[in-house]
Design a protein around this motif. Sequence first.
Motif, mmCIF file in Angstrom:
data_model
loop_
_atom_site.group_PDB
_atom_site.id
_atom_site.type_symbol
_atom_site.label_atom_id
_atom_site.label_comp_id
_atom_site.label_asym_id
_atom_site.label_seq_id
_atom_site.Cartn_x
_atom_site.Cartn_y
_atom_site.Cartn_z
ATOM 1 N N VAL A 168 0.840 -1.200 0.000
ATOM 2 C CA VAL A 168 0.000 0.000 0.000
ATOM 3 C C VAL A 168 0.877 1.253 0.000
ATOM 4 C CG1 VAL A 168 -1.715 1.316 1.302
ATOM 5 C CG2 VAL A 168 -1.908 -1.168 1.108
ATOM 6 N N GLY A 169 1.957 1.229 0.782
ATOM 7 C CA GLY A 169 2.863 2.366 0.804
ATOM 8 C C GLY A 169 3.535 2.574 -0.540
ATOM 9 N N ALA A 170 3.920 1.482 -1.185
ATOM 10 C CA ALA A 170 4.543 1.592 -2.505
ATOM 11 C C ALA A 170 3.584 2.195 -3.518
ATOM 12 C CB ALA A 170 5.018 0.217 -2.968
ATOM 13 N N ALA A 171 2.281 1.914 -3.357
ATOM 14 C CA ALA A 171 1.292 2.464 -4.286
ATOM 15 C C ALA A 171 1.202 3.975 -4.178
ATOM 16 C CB ALA A 171 -0.070 1.831 -4.025
ATOM 17 N N ARG A 172 1.598 4.555 -3.022
ATOM 18 C CA ARG A 172 1.606 6.009 -2.908
ATOM 19 C C ARG A 172 2.683 6.630 -3.786
ATOM 20 N NH1 ARG A 172 -0.722 8.004 1.734
ATOM 21 N NH2 ARG A 172 -0.373 10.013 0.695
ATOM 22 N N VAL A 173 3.760 5.863 -4.008
ATOM 23 C CA VAL A 173 4.871 6.337 -4.831
ATOM 24 C C VAL A 173 4.731 5.862 -6.273
ATOM 25 C CG1 VAL A 173 7.390 6.307 -5.068
ATOM 26 C CG2 VAL A 173 6.356 6.346 -2.791
ATOM 27 N N LEU A 174 4.180 4.661 -6.442
ATOM 28 C CA LEU A 174 3.985 4.076 -7.775
ATOM 29 C C LEU A 174 2.489 3.950 -8.018
ATOM 30 C CD1 LEU A 174 6.623 1.206 -7.402
ATOM 31 C CD2 LEU A 174 6.984 3.454 -8.432
ATOM 32 N N PRO A 175 1.850 4.996 -8.497
ATOM 33 C CA PRO A 175 0.377 4.997 -8.603
ATOM 34 C C PRO A 175 -0.194 3.920 -9.502
ATOM 35 C CG PRO A 175 1.352 6.851 -9.781
ATOM 36 C CD PRO A 175 2.451 6.241 -8.984
ATOM 37 N N TRP A 176 0.618 3.358 -10.377
ATOM 38 C CA TRP A 176 0.107 2.297 -11.251
ATOM 39 C C TRP A 176 -0.180 1.009 -10.473
ATOM 40 C CZ3 TRP A 176 3.495 -1.789 -11.203
ATOM 41 C CH2 TRP A 176 4.825 -1.501 -10.886
ATOM 42 N N GLU A 239 1.238 3.339 -18.631
ATOM 43 C CA GLU A 239 2.296 4.189 -18.108
ATOM 44 C C GLU A 239 2.622 3.762 -16.680
ATOM 45 O OE1 GLU A 239 1.023 8.198 -18.392
ATOM 46 O OE2 GLU A 239 1.118 8.274 -20.597
ATOM 47 N N HIS A 240 3.872 4.011 -16.307
ATOM 48 C CA HIS A 240 4.335 3.582 -14.978
ATOM 49 C C HIS A 240 5.054 4.747 -14.290
ATOM 50 C CE1 HIS A 240 4.156 -0.016 -17.588
ATOM 51 N NE2 HIS A 240 3.515 -0.518 -16.541
ATOM 52 N N PRO A 241 4.304 5.767 -13.905
ATOM 53 C CA PRO A 241 4.920 6.951 -13.301
ATOM 54 C C PRO A 241 5.433 6.666 -11.886
ATOM 55 C CG PRO A 241 2.548 7.114 -13.216
ATOM 56 C CD PRO A 241 2.845 5.886 -14.023
ATOM 57 N N VAL A 242 6.352 7.515 -11.457
ATOM 58 C CA VAL A 242 6.915 7.439 -10.108
ATOM 59 C C VAL A 242 6.740 8.803 -9.446
ATOM 60 C CG1 VAL A 242 8.975 7.044 -8.710
ATOM 61 C CG2 VAL A 242 8.615 5.716 -10.808
ATOM 62 N N ARG A 243 6.093 8.829 -8.310
ATOM 63 C CA ARG A 243 5.941 10.073 -7.567
ATOM 64 C C ARG A 243 7.164 10.279 -6.675
ATOM 65 N NH1 ARG A 243 -0.158 8.480 -5.717
ATOM 66 N NH2 ARG A 243 -1.271 9.075 -7.624
#
Length: 780
Positions: A168-176, A239-243
Amino acid sequence: MPLRLPGAVAAAPAPTRQLTAAAALLACVLAALTVTAGIGVVRVTFGVVLAVAGAALLVRGARTAGTRSLGPAGSVTLARGVLVVGVATLVGLDGAGQVALVVLSALALALDAADGPVARRTGTATALGARFDMETDAVLLLVLSVHVATVTGAWWVVALGLLRYAYVGAARVLPWLEGELPVRRSAKVVAAAQGVVLIVAAAGVLPPAVERAALVLALAALLWSFGMSVVYRWRVTDEHPVRRRAAVTGLLTAAGAVLVGGVLVLPGAPLALEPLGFVRLPIELVVGAAVLAVLPARPRRVVAVVAGVVLALVGLLKLLDLGFMTFLDRPFDPVSDWVLLGNAQEFVRGTVGETGAVVATLGAGIAAAGLVVATACAVLRLGGLAARYRGVTLPGAAVLGTAWLVIWALAGGQLVPGAPVAAADGVAQLRDRITTVPAAIRDDRAFAAELARDPFAGSSADGLLTALRGKDVVFAVVESYGRSAVEDPAMAPRIDPVLAEGDRDLAAAGFSSRTGYLTAPISGGGSWLAHATLFSGLRIDDQRRHDQLTASDRLTLTRAFRDAGWETTAVMPGTTREWPEAAFYGHQRVHGFDRLGYAGPPFSWSPMPDQYALSAFSRLEYDRPGRGPLMAEIALTSSHAPWTPVPPLLPWEQIGDGSVYRPHAGGQRAYESIFSGDTAEIRRNYLDSLVYSLRSQLGWIERFGDDDLVVVLLGDHQPVGAVTGPGASRDVPISVVTRDPEVLDRVAGWGWAPGLKPQPDAPVRPMEEFRDRFLETFSR
């Protein structure tokens, strides 16, 4: 991940009836656990706080979803949540607590199979119910993984409970990574298997190897399952964006929270440095969060920076306290102990050279400055978050503050000794340090008055030590020989036979002895302070007093012997540099490491074996032709930590220049090794070295002693707490050994028992009384 449903909060009422019923059920569960498992106030309070936090999140979610009721399935999940809270209060317990944890966990896992079918049959399945069910499962797995890790020491097991939150934490940085996942039967099987494996591991019914293998397989399966989810989300998104900003922000916030929380919960007692010792609620954190949440922006920044600097100071003092408690069994004294930091620098210089010492000093300075800057920045950042989320911070502070007061007032609870759960370390540190300075000033004045009052000042040398005229008097000081070694049931069985054998062998050689106890001024380390106390007749328990003493003209026992006609000498194997204090003590000749002619290897800290030091004493002083009566102080260092390797006892004629010891010096260890590893092994190593030291000294008396020899054999202090455990006294054995019955008759009035082993009821006198008592007993 906690149940967090963003967006405007609707005005719909919460499921009050169901929450009320859950509260009643929780009260029953906690009451039952108090009776059956003895969980106590601390754990009950923790359970209540956890339940309140969960209820608050659930109410928020229900209001956001606009629902008045969780439905039948939600009621089942709510009951499971109550059971999970009960499980959380049992983490780390064994016996009845372990049984209760397994039963409640199994019941919660069984109910997990019921809420889904109930929701489908009653047509009450909702997104909120599904999320509630998932979060309850996740918390149960996390609690179980922490329990298994706590009782087994395998902390990697916590990954079983953290992986879901990591995703879940990774999804905050990797929205995909966000979005729907397909329903996979394999994922359900893996998820169910985690709970089963953790419950079985918590029960402890499997052999350790099988249990460890099952946990490894469970973690591997969970990694595979999450990996499949990651691969799926990668494939279905273009797309695989990174925040990156979110990642940096999250890392900085997490690092700041860890730093601030770590400083505040860090125990001040070395023996409390275990996982449960960090389970604490610092009042400074609660009050600080509330204050920073309500302050306006500009004052908040100023207060946060000042608080961060103060927090860094508290952290440094805690670290220094831990070091001093570990080595000297007392906290750091900011008034008198700074000189010891200089001594530490000299030790580093002798170990790694001048360049290494400079690098180490610079590194320590940079680390201290870095801690100040880092804590200031961390408090500033966390204060900003507290203000931004004031609506969460203030109620949370109110709940935690109430919990702190309950624990402090009703329990004073400690999960481990020396680490109260209701913590106020920062306040205590500042209070204690503020009072230290005036106390130190008063102590300086009192000690100066003690120095000035010397009952033996100006005594005629002709009247001193007349009952020992013509005798050779040897003070043999055995490193770390304390009362625990002869009375602790875990150690006495190793030392008693050595003392009994010594009594028999000495008796066969015509020697007798009497033994009692002295209370040393220190424990764990600081041998020079004990030596100063023994020979000066004043309690020297810190460096400030030591420096005042050695700058005075106080009559020492050594100088009394010298003035009365004895030749005075000292054998100090651990002295590797000039020793200016020798003139104060009255030693005419000092044999440090460089003057003992040793050509063998060191034995960890000890520069040479005790048997060699005693052999060198015989060669250099005791057997020297044409000498007069001798008074000698011999420091026996083989029983100095880290106590391994231990050399063998050799025939005295084979010792030579010490090169014979080279084959026996394998397995050298650093001093700090005594603070890690198995306690039983550390204690065994200590006893091995102490046995060697005692047998070396007693063997020397038996082999070389004559009718004119008087030996005062004693310990300087107790070993560190890693050996003695908490609560040990500071007493050390002391024996007088001689062939002359008149000498022993003189000490008969001291109440010491015959033999080398002190009796449990032997009188105990402070070490600072020894000089005066010795001079009074053996002078006119």
